[in-house]
Each structure stands twice: as structure tokens, then as C-alpha cells.
Scaffold this active site. Structure first.
Site, PDB file in Angstrom:
ATOM      1  N   CYS A  87      -5.638   6.427  -2.702  1.00  0.00           N
ATOM      2  CA  CYS A  87      -4.535   6.209  -3.561  1.00  0.00           C
ATOM      3  C   CYS A  87      -5.218   5.957  -4.961  1.00  0.00           C
ATOM      4  O   CYS A  87      -5.854   6.788  -5.516  1.00  0.00           O
ATOM      5  CB  CYS A  87      -3.479   5.150  -3.144  1.00  0.00           C
ATOM      6  SG  CYS A  87      -2.047   5.721  -3.919  1.00  0.00           S
ATOM      7  N   HIS A 171      -2.182   6.197   2.194  1.00  0.00           N
ATOM      8  CA  HIS A 171      -2.839   4.940   2.584  1.00  0.00           C
ATOM      9  C   HIS A 171      -3.145   4.994   4.070  1.00  0.00           C
ATOM     10  O   HIS A 171      -2.267   4.350   4.702  1.00  0.00           O
ATOM     11  CB  HIS A 171      -1.876   3.709   2.179  1.00  0.00           C
ATOM     12  CG  HIS A 171      -1.856   3.418   0.835  1.00  0.00           C
ATOM     13  ND1 HIS A 171      -2.856   2.141   0.182  1.00  0.00           N
ATOM     14  CD2 HIS A 171      -1.180   4.058  -0.150  1.00  0.00           C
ATOM     15  CE1 HIS A 171      -2.515   2.403  -0.861  1.00  0.00           C
ATOM     16  NE2 HIS A 171      -1.363   3.128  -1.266  1.00  0.00           N
ATOM     17  N   GLU A 173      -5.045   3.000   5.674  1.00  0.00           N
ATOM     18  CA  GLU A 173      -5.170   1.744   6.141  1.00  0.00           C
ATOM     19  C   GLU A 173      -3.736   0.940   6.728  1.00  0.00           C
ATOM     20  O   GLU A 173      -3.863  -0.217   6.997  1.00  0.00           O
ATOM     21  CB  GLU A 173      -5.818   0.678   5.319  1.00  0.00           C
ATOM     22  CG  GLU A 173      -5.093   0.335   3.987  1.00  0.00           C
ATOM     23  CD  GLU A 173      -5.051   1.304   2.835  1.00  0.00           C
ATOM     24  OE1 GLU A 173      -5.237   2.638   3.108  1.00  0.00           O
ATOM     25  OE2 GLU A 173      -4.319   1.078   2.073  1.00  0.00           O
TER      26      GLU A 173
HETATM   27  N1  GLN Z   1       0.270   4.321  -8.956  1.00  0.00           N
HETATM   28  C1  GLN Z   1      -1.180   3.683  -8.902  1.00  0.00           C
HETATM   29  C2  GLN Z   1      -1.964   4.142  -9.815  1.00  0.00           C
HETATM   30  O1  GLN Z   1      -1.826   4.865 -10.637  1.00  0.00           O
HETATM   31  C3  GLN Z   1      -1.667   4.137  -7.425  1.00  0.00           C
HETATM   32  C4  GLN Z   1      -0.686   3.454  -6.490  1.00  0.00           C
HETATM   33  C5  GLN Z   1      -1.394   3.207  -5.053  1.00  0.00           C
HETATM   34  O2  GLN Z   1      -2.797   2.990  -5.267  1.00  0.00           O
HETATM   35  N2  GLN Z   1      -0.795   2.848  -4.014  1.00  0.00           N
HETATM   36  O3  GLN Z   1      -3.082   3.792 -10.002  1.00  0.00           O
END
Ligand code: GLN
Length: 187
Positions: A87, A171, A173
């Protein structure tokens, strides 16, 4: 093997718990001292690994620079240290941030309505029916020739690999499925 988990902010504890379930040792990296100790303890062998967790890429970028971690981490990845970015961690490896992966990323790509959702899809090299939890997730808009696309959802790239750099927009994890982490520690 000992895996370094970047613990500046975000969902790093969940990665540590996942690796503990696999019997893999972890260490938290919060500053340059932690990083240097880690690199010294593990040497340049194949046992070094880094996880960049989900969180907020703007905050993470600021802290990584403030702590003097930007260049050393970038260099270690370019020299071949395997890295898993999830992410925000995916965003950190793109061409606008650490720039170690040839990927162009759209942040918060699903808008407010679909900010968070679950999905199940196959991930190439890793397995079928992988559970995916998305939280204000990015997706990869385009990739360079060195990048292998591992998963797509609704025509958007959500997992990819470039050599020993592995990224996913979801995610892993936060589920009980350990396959992606198992794949990563074997990279
Ligand atoms: N929206 C976050 C970003 O732009 C990422 C979200 C996440 O890691 N769950 O960094």
C-alpha cells in the site's frame, strides 16, 4: 534470516506478527542507527530483507528523509536487497518517491466511496484466491519493461514484481493468509 521492518508509522506491527508466525526473526527500523546496526549484523548476504508497510506515504516520506534513511535504503534496494512494499509502501518505491521501481502509481485511486474494500483474486507466482484488503489504496497505472504484473483487479494493477522488489496495493498482513510473506522470504 532477519527481516527489517520500517517502523516509522503505519501498519508495521502486523507485518512483524505475520513473520513471527512463519518463524522469521524481525527487527524494527526507526532511525539511521537501527538501519546501520541491521545492515552490519546481517552483512551483505542473502538473508537481508526490508518491508515498507502501509500507512501514509506523505508522512513516511517526510520521516524517512528527516531520519537520513532515504539514501541508505534506496541504495540497499538498488544493490539488490529484497523489499516488500504494501500500500503506502508500494507508493514509496515508485518513480516519485524512492524511485527504485519503474512503476507509475495513482494514490487514493478508488475515491472516497470505495476507499476501503475486500476482494479475492489470484496472484501470479503466489497463488489462487488471495484475500485482499484495500484501505485508501493506490493502484499501479503503468509499468516499465522490467516489471512483471502479478495481479490485476478491474483492469488495474494491484501487485507487481521487479527483480527482488515486490509490491501490492492491498494489505496481506491484515489477513491470515501467509502466502505472500512466505513468497517474499524466499525471494
Ligand atoms: N492512502 C495512503 C497513501 O496515499 C496509503 C494507504 C495505505 O497504506 N493503506 O499513502
Amino acid at each position: 534470516m532477519k527481516v527489517a521492518v520500517l517502523a516509522l508509522q503505519g501498519a508495521f506491527i502486523e507485518h512483524e506478527q505475520m513473520l513471527q508466525r512463519l518463524g522469521v526473526e524481525t527487527t524494527e527500523v526507526r532511525n539511521l542507527d537501527d538501519w546501520q546496526q541491521y545492515v552490519q549484523s546481517i552483512g551483505t548476504n542473502d538473508q537481508a530483507r526490508l518491508i515498507i508497510p502501509g500507512g501514509e506515504s506523505t508522512a513516511m516520506t517526510r520521516i524517512i528523509r528527516d531520519e537520513g534513511l532515504y539514501q541508505p535504503i534506496r541504495q540497499a534496494i538498488l544493490e539488490g536487497m529484497p523489499v516488500l512494499g504494501t500500500c503506502a509502501g508500494l507508493i514509496m518505491l515508485d518513480d516519485q518517491h524512492l524511485g527504485t521501481m519503474d512503476i507509475q502509481v495513482r494514490r487514493n485511486a478508488y475515491g472516497r466511496q470505495l476507499g476501503s474494500f475486500n476482494h479475492v483474486a489470484d496472484v501470479q507466482e503466489i497463488g489462487h484466491s488471495f484475500p485482499m484488503t484495500y484501505i485508501r489504496a493506490p493502484y499501479i497505472e503503468s509499468v516499465g519493461p522490467a516489471v512483471q504484473v502479478l495481479a490485476e483487479v478491474d483492469g488495474h494493477i494491484v501487485a507487481a514484481r521487479q527483480g527482488r522488489q515486490l509490491v501490492c496495493a492491498f494489505h496481506p498482513e491484515l489477513t491470515s493468509d501467509t502466502r505472500l510473506h512466505e513468497y517474499f522470504v524466499q525471494l
